[in-house]
Scaffold this motif. Sequence first.
Motif, PDB file in Angstrom:
ATOM      1  N   VAL A 221       0.868  -1.187   0.000  1.00 42.12           N
ATOM      2  CA  VAL A 221       0.000   0.000   0.000  1.00 42.12           C
ATOM      3  C   VAL A 221       0.903   1.235   0.000  1.00 42.12           C
ATOM      4  O   VAL A 221       1.725   1.394   0.907  1.00 42.12           O
ATOM      5  CB  VAL A 221      -0.933   0.016   1.224  1.00 42.12           C
ATOM      6  N   ASP A 222       0.756   2.043  -1.029  1.00 41.44           N
ATOM      7  CA  ASP A 222       1.594   3.240  -1.179  1.00 41.44           C
ATOM      8  C   ASP A 222       3.080   2.903  -1.015  1.00 41.44           C
ATOM      9  O   ASP A 222       3.834   3.624  -0.348  1.00 41.44           O
ATOM     10  CB  ASP A 222       1.189   4.327  -0.171  1.00 41.44           C
ATOM     11  N   GLY A 223       3.477   1.780  -1.595  1.00 40.47           N
ATOM     12  CA  GLY A 223       4.888   1.408  -1.604  1.00 40.47           C
ATOM     13  C   GLY A 223       5.382   0.676  -0.370  1.00 40.47           C
ATOM     14  O   GLY A 223       6.538   0.265  -0.324  1.00 40.47           O
ATOM     15  N   GLU A 224       4.534   0.499   0.632  1.00 41.37           N
ATOM     16  CA  GLU A 224       4.973  -0.164   1.868  1.00 41.37           C
ATOM     17  C   GLU A 224       4.250  -1.508   2.026  1.00 41.37           C
ATOM     18  O   GLU A 224       3.046  -1.603   1.759  1.00 41.37           O
ATOM     19  CB  GLU A 224       4.625   0.700   3.090  1.00 41.37           C
ATOM     20  N   ALA A 225       4.994  -2.504   2.490  1.00 45.91           N
ATOM     21  CA  ALA A 225       4.380  -3.798   2.773  1.00 45.91           C
ATOM     22  C   ALA A 225       3.520  -3.671   4.032  1.00 45.91           C
ATOM     23  O   ALA A 225       3.997  -3.199   5.063  1.00 45.91           O
ATOM     24  CB  ALA A 225       5.466  -4.857   2.981  1.00 45.91           C
ATOM     25  N   VAL A 226       2.262  -4.061   3.922  1.00 49.47           N
ATOM     26  CA  VAL A 226       1.379  -4.021   5.092  1.00 49.47           C
ATOM     27  C   VAL A 226       0.555  -5.302   5.131  1.00 49.47           C
ATOM     28  O   VAL A 226       0.283  -5.911   4.094  1.00 49.47           O
ATOM     29  CB  VAL A 226       0.418  -2.803   5.089  1.00 49.47           C
ATOM     30  N   PRO A 227       0.122  -5.707   6.322  1.00 52.56           N
ATOM     31  CA  PRO A 227      -0.774  -6.866   6.405  1.00 52.56           C
ATOM     32  C   PRO A 227      -2.194  -6.455   6.021  1.00 52.56           C
ATOM     33  O   PRO A 227      -2.778  -5.571   6.654  1.00 52.56           O
ATOM     34  CB  PRO A 227      -0.688  -7.265   7.892  1.00 52.56           C
ATOM     35  N   ALA A 228      -2.735  -7.083   4.982  1.00 48.21           N
ATOM     36  CA  ALA A 228      -4.075  -6.712   4.504  1.00 48.21           C
ATOM     37  C   ALA A 228      -5.150  -6.994   5.545  1.00 48.21           C
ATOM     38  O   ALA A 228      -6.210  -6.389   5.517  1.00 48.21           O
ATOM     39  CB  ALA A 228      -4.383  -7.465   3.203  1.00 48.21           C
ATOM     40  N   CYS A 229      -4.847  -7.888   6.484  1.00 42.80           N
ATOM     41  CA  CYS A 229      -5.850  -8.236   7.497  1.00 42.80           C
ATOM     42  C   CYS A 229      -6.052  -7.121   8.508  1.00 42.80           C
ATOM     43  O   CYS A 229      -7.031  -7.135   9.248  1.00 42.80           O
ATOM     44  CB  CYS A 229      -5.460  -9.523   8.217  1.00 42.80           C
ATOM     45  N   LEU A 230      -5.127  -6.160   8.577  1.00 37.06           N
ATOM     46  CA  LEU A 230      -5.279  -5.041   9.509  1.00 37.06           C
ATOM     47  C   LEU A 230      -5.597  -3.739   8.788  1.00 37.06           C
ATOM     48  O   LEU A 230      -5.744  -2.701   9.426  1.00 37.06           O
ATOM     49  CB  LEU A 230      -3.998  -4.855  10.343  1.00 37.06           C
ATOM     50  N   GLN A 231      -5.668  -3.798   7.467  1.00 36.73           N
ATOM     51  CA  GLN A 231      -5.903  -2.573   6.699  1.00 36.73           C
ATOM     52  C   GLN A 231      -7.403  -2.372   6.502  1.00 36.73           C
ATOM     53  O   GLN A 231      -8.055  -3.124   5.795  1.00 36.73           O
ATOM     54  CB  GLN A 231      -5.203  -2.659   5.342  1.00 36.73           C
ATOM     55  N   MET A 232      -7.921  -1.341   7.143  1.00 41.73           N
ATOM     56  CA  MET A 232      -9.345  -1.032   7.015  1.00 41.73           C
ATOM     57  C   MET A 232      -9.600  -0.476   5.609  1.00 41.73           C
ATOM     58  O   MET A 232      -8.901   0.443   5.168  1.00 41.73           O
ATOM     59  CB  MET A 232      -9.684   0.011   8.081  1.00 41.73           C
TER      60      MET A 232
END
Lengths: 163, 304
Positions: free
Chosen positions: A54-65
């Motif tokens: 997301v916007d170039g950063e790795a994030v866990p999709a399970c915590l992304q609202m």
Amino acid sequence: MAVPLRFRLNHEDVEIHVHDPAATLLDLLRGDLGLTGTKSGCAIGYCGACTVIVDGEAVPACLQMVGLLEGREVRTVEDLAGPGGLDPVQDAFVTCAGMQCGFCTPGHVMAVRALLDRDPDPGEEELRRTVDGNYCRCTGYVKILDSAREAVALERARAQEVR
Amino acid sequence: MTTLDRALEHTGPLEPSMLLTPHSLDEALRLLAAGDAAVVAGGVGHTLRRHDRRPCPATLVSVGRLPGFDTVTWTDTEVVIGAGVRLSALEADVRLAAAWPMVTEAAGSVATARIRRMVTLGGNIAADDDSHDPPVALAAAGARLTVRDALSGRTLAIGDIGGLRRDELIQDVRLPLTAPDQGTVGSSFQKFLVRGLWEYACVNVGAVVRLDARGAVRDLSLAVGSVTGGPVPVDLAGLAEEAGEAAGGIDDRVIDEAARRAAEQTSPYGDVRGSAAYKTRMIAEFARRALTTAALRAAEGTGR
């Protein structure tokens, strides 16, 4: 009441209507959009199986609202392979057999992809830190680390070809 | 979503939330004024609440991307950290690491790097969770919170976060700075993890040691988290004066006494990370380590 949500997904502008803006990106991708390459593991942000960019950063999709994605850019593992073949990171995981059951692989691939987008020539410590963010219960990480190192080499080689 | 928790199997589908996205702080405060909405910044806390099927507010006000909410500004006397600053940015702030290493250590010890990119400092504090790491460090540092509602503002100590009203928003966190001619300050955050990484602390402790220009102890501070009512500031009355009489900084007797008081004055709870009795011993041990490191940093003139 469904509300409109506009963001970029895998380089395409999308506008969808979401029933619940507080739902997770993971549920949206897998349940509503059919993008099942992103895996659902722990669902509390720790295992890394659902890693997206997301916007170039790795994030866990399970915590992304999902409601917080308005106007932002999301990439999933489905975006990596193109007409020219696999992404160098995917190539590296195939070449080095950096998987056994394969469940954690999309998360590993996206995490390494995000790292290489930010730093095309990461050091060993950075590679270890990145791989450390994803659980693998099969491999013991040796071949995953080999894959990450190979991904750096392939990325470098591909960049030189483009020049 | 697969769950192994039987308590969750009989709950129905989650009620959808309404998400409001203001474009300014004033607009956000107006939306919160009715008192029936909750603030959401990075969204991690709310997502985990929903995952656990805990009650969630029907209306959320998104503040994580408000303009000016994620800046760190410095004056001669304090550093002002916007409540929207992500923990990853705080962890990587070199200037803050030099002034208050305890704060960057605490920010960098939360969960995983990917989660730290999502969590804001304000959200981490407002969650009012006794085991969260940054509030422990901030309590030891004597930080103050600037909170606002639609009409006015006030300041709160970290320990008073339970008094934050539904119509209020944390605007920033203020850490004091010591002028160079007033001596040096050292600080240290210590987190004990039973498994070694990626979990809530068994015990977390923040410590501050202030030395005067002669190198004598002028002030000591300790705060303990992961205990009932935490973070709990430890009453170290008289210890700084006792330590200050000895030349050459802080000695082991003072550190031992501070650690003893930390254990005596806190009430840990038994859980999967350890029994209450075990944690009490760990509180003493990690208070000792935090104070020792803070004292070393103060003596070296680093980690003001």
